[in-house]
Design an enzyme around this catalytic site. Structure first.
Site, mmCIF file in Angstrom:
data_model
loop_
_atom_site.group_PDB
_atom_site.id
_atom_site.type_symbol
_atom_site.label_atom_id
_atom_site.label_comp_id
_atom_site.label_asym_id
_atom_site.label_seq_id
_atom_site.Cartn_x
_atom_site.Cartn_y
_atom_site.Cartn_z
ATOM 1 C CB CYS A 23 4.570 -18.293 -65.012
ATOM 2 S SG CYS A 23 5.470 -18.949 -66.438
ATOM 3 C CB CYS A 31 16.344 6.669 -56.010
ATOM 4 S SG CYS A 31 17.552 5.752 -55.009
ATOM 5 C CE LYS A 44 7.729 -11.363 -72.878
ATOM 6 N NZ LYS A 44 7.697 -11.457 -71.401
ATOM 7 C CG ASN A 74 20.329 -8.027 -69.739
ATOM 8 O OD1 ASN A 74 19.819 -7.160 -69.032
ATOM 9 N ND2 ASN A 74 20.884 -9.120 -69.237
#
Length: 298
Positions: A144, A120, A21, A44
């Protein structure tokens, strides 16, 4: 990897199927603007080795060699990656923006995170993160999450707009802005950091921010009442109150006994005191039938 199921994102193209991607994204963006420099890393960020390289690129990957980046944008699709970005930015004191679309595809949000100054991602984590649930167990095989390109386009547009305001210093930068597509609702808020946040670097950044603010000189703001000035006009019109001070006092009731610092907007006038004394009409001695007879004879 890019799949045909990703074509509804209106970003990838069918001939890019099989590419990573990030590679496909860089290819599309270069076609849009070839003058922009892109640095592609396909890994990753949640692994130890890759996380350290990720932090190094934040610290030294700015436009000027050896300088940190101005802003980090998070467009990932899982909480594990978001927590990794959050950890890195808290440790480095790096400002970043988080964004996401819900699994039902009809809502989303963006969030500006300034370590120590605003909350945060770990200060108010989603239930999956707070309960330490493995999000992989929540995904069913072959199923999905829902995906609407319209919702993603709206959230992406809001994110980019907020980035431009932040970097170019114009308008109001949103600390949190949500989007509910079902009701066209855009909630906005500013979230303060959690002093008991589980992220140690977040707590450290909070203390440093407090010390920074305490060291700054306090500015004393003196409020001055502005005089009401009526501009002259060609017709000699003046604004005059229709109620005199005496009438205003007469129409006001007694002030209740309130604690110091509390006032009332208005008071309830005393009805008995405001009754205007006047002549009373005496009851007639004649009956109704006698009065009607008199009227007939007139």
């Amino acid at each position: 990897m890019v799949e045909l199921a990703n074509m509804n994102r209106l970003f990838f193209q069918p001939h890019q199927a099989g590419l990573s991607k990030v590679q496909a994204a860089a290819h599309t963006l270069r076609n849009i603007n070839p003058d922009v420099q892109f640095e592609v890393h396909n890994y990753n960020i949640t692994t130890v080795d890759n996380f350290q390289h990720f932090m190094d690129r934040i610290s030294y990957g700015g436009l000027e060699e050896g300088k940190p980046v101005d802003l980090v944008l998070s467009c990932v699709d899982n909480f594990e990656a978001r927590m990794a970005i959050n950890t890195a930015c808290n440790e480095l004191g790096q400002t970043w923006m988080e964004s996401g679309v819900s699994e039902n595809a009809v809502s989303g949000h963006i969030q500006l995170i300034i370590p120590g100054e605003s909350a945060c991602f770990a200060c108010a984590p989603p239930l999956v993160v707070a309960a330490n649930i493995d999000e992989k167990t929540l995904k069913r095989e072959g199923v999905c999450a829902a995906s609407l390109p319209t919702t993603m386009g709206v959230v992406a547009g809001i994110l980019v707009q907020n980035v431009l305001k932040f970097l170019l210093n114009f308008g109001t930068v949103s600390y949190y802005l949500g989007y509910n597509a079902m009701q066209d609702f855009f909630p906005t808020m500013a979230m303060k950091p959690n002093p008991h946040c589980n992220e140690k670097n977040c707590r450290k950044q909070q203390e440093e921010y407090k010390e920074k603010m305490a060291a700054q000189p306090k500015q004393v703001v003196i409020e001055q009442e502005e005089e009401i000035v009526h501009e002259d006009n060609d017709w000699g019109i003046e604004l005059v109150s229709e109620v005199s001070e005496e009438e205003l006092k007469a129409a006001s009731g007694p002030l209740p006994d309130l604690p110091k610092g509390i006032t009332v907007a208005y008071t309830i006038p005393n009805k008995e005191e405001n009754v205007v004394a006047g002549e009373t009409v005496a009851e007639p001695e004649e009956s109704l039938e006698e009065l009607m007879a008199k009227m007939k004879n007139m």
